[in-house]
Design an enzyme around this catalytic site. Sequence first.
Site, mmCIF file in Angstrom:
data_model
loop_
_atom_site.group_PDB
_atom_site.id
_atom_site.type_symbol
_atom_site.label_atom_id
_atom_site.label_comp_id
_atom_site.label_asym_id
_atom_site.label_seq_id
_atom_site.Cartn_x
_atom_site.Cartn_y
_atom_site.Cartn_z
ATOM 1 C CB SER A 203 24.924 18.319 -59.249
ATOM 2 O OG SER A 203 24.142 19.035 -60.170
ATOM 3 C CD GLU A 204 26.071 14.835 -57.113
ATOM 4 O OE1 GLU A 204 24.994 14.300 -56.809
ATOM 5 O OE2 GLU A 204 26.376 15.152 -58.288
ATOM 6 C CB THR A 205 31.764 19.507 -54.062
ATOM 7 O OG1 THR A 205 31.181 20.623 -54.740
ATOM 8 C CG2 THR A 205 33.214 19.805 -53.741
ATOM 9 C CG HIS B 249 28.516 14.377 -62.203
ATOM 10 N ND1 HIS B 249 27.554 14.613 -61.241
ATOM 11 C CD2 HIS B 249 29.327 15.478 -62.204
ATOM 12 C CE1 HIS B 249 27.778 15.789 -60.693
ATOM 13 N NE2 HIS B 249 28.833 16.342 -61.252
#
Length: 291
Positions: free
Chosen positions: A46-48, A77
Amino acid sequence: MTPLPFHIVDVFAEKKYAGNQLAVFRGAGELSRAEMQSIARETNFSETTFILSDAPDKGGFDVRIFTPREEVPFAGHPTLGTAYIINQAILHGKAQQVTLNLKVGQIPVSFHPDGTCWMQQIQPMFGPQHDAATLAAVIGLEVSDVDERFPVEEVSTGLPFCIVPLKTLAALQGAKVDLGRYYALIKNTLAKGILIFCPQTHEPGRDLSVRVFVDYFGVPEDPATGSGNGCLAGYLVQQRYFGTDSIKIQCEQGYEIGRPSLLRLQAAAHGDQIDIRVGGKCEVVARGEFV
């Protein structure tokens, strides 16, 4: 490219292999935006996140956040998980608080002895309200599934979401985004994410069940969304959803996609202000380097 060390951490996870996956890269200051975006597409979480330097700047650590499709100014998150990695891998677990320098501003994260990381979010901004029937059609439900005692409303604590109150867990589980209607809707909204919630839960002792859809960012459904739940916390206080001007609750998310997550929300109104904290636990599951 010089080898780039990374950690994979599960955030808002009560155990390993749950919660929301996050890849955190260190020493990324020499990477271009295009290189960061390519790495984020490669991890496909979803994210990095990218910690630009192990050295703090202006009291915080410079961090950038990418979805598989684009950079975002804030996300929940990734903020918690990156602060946790900074504390464990750079500060050797000695910090009681770590501040991240994000595009939305400085966000502090504190560490509780029980293992919960707590993020202080910025003040919520309340945007347009939307027709319940329109949003019901977008998420494949009947308008009767929407709890019309409360508005469908855009809220932002750095990243805007459209908050949709539902009546039952059955409705929440049955939601399925109609992508044509979704993209038609978000052409005219700041909020690209849709957060739906209901007061029935999978597990006893929880207060709300949540699902989040963010196809615009390359995330059809997110397992645990700190930014969205921060918006939800502001909404719950603003609308007096529980009949009070403060909340201290637990939200579950991710059950429908096999990534059970637990988010702790605290929020309280003080005049025109609403203070919001979002908490959760982190589990490191891997570390290595990109070459």
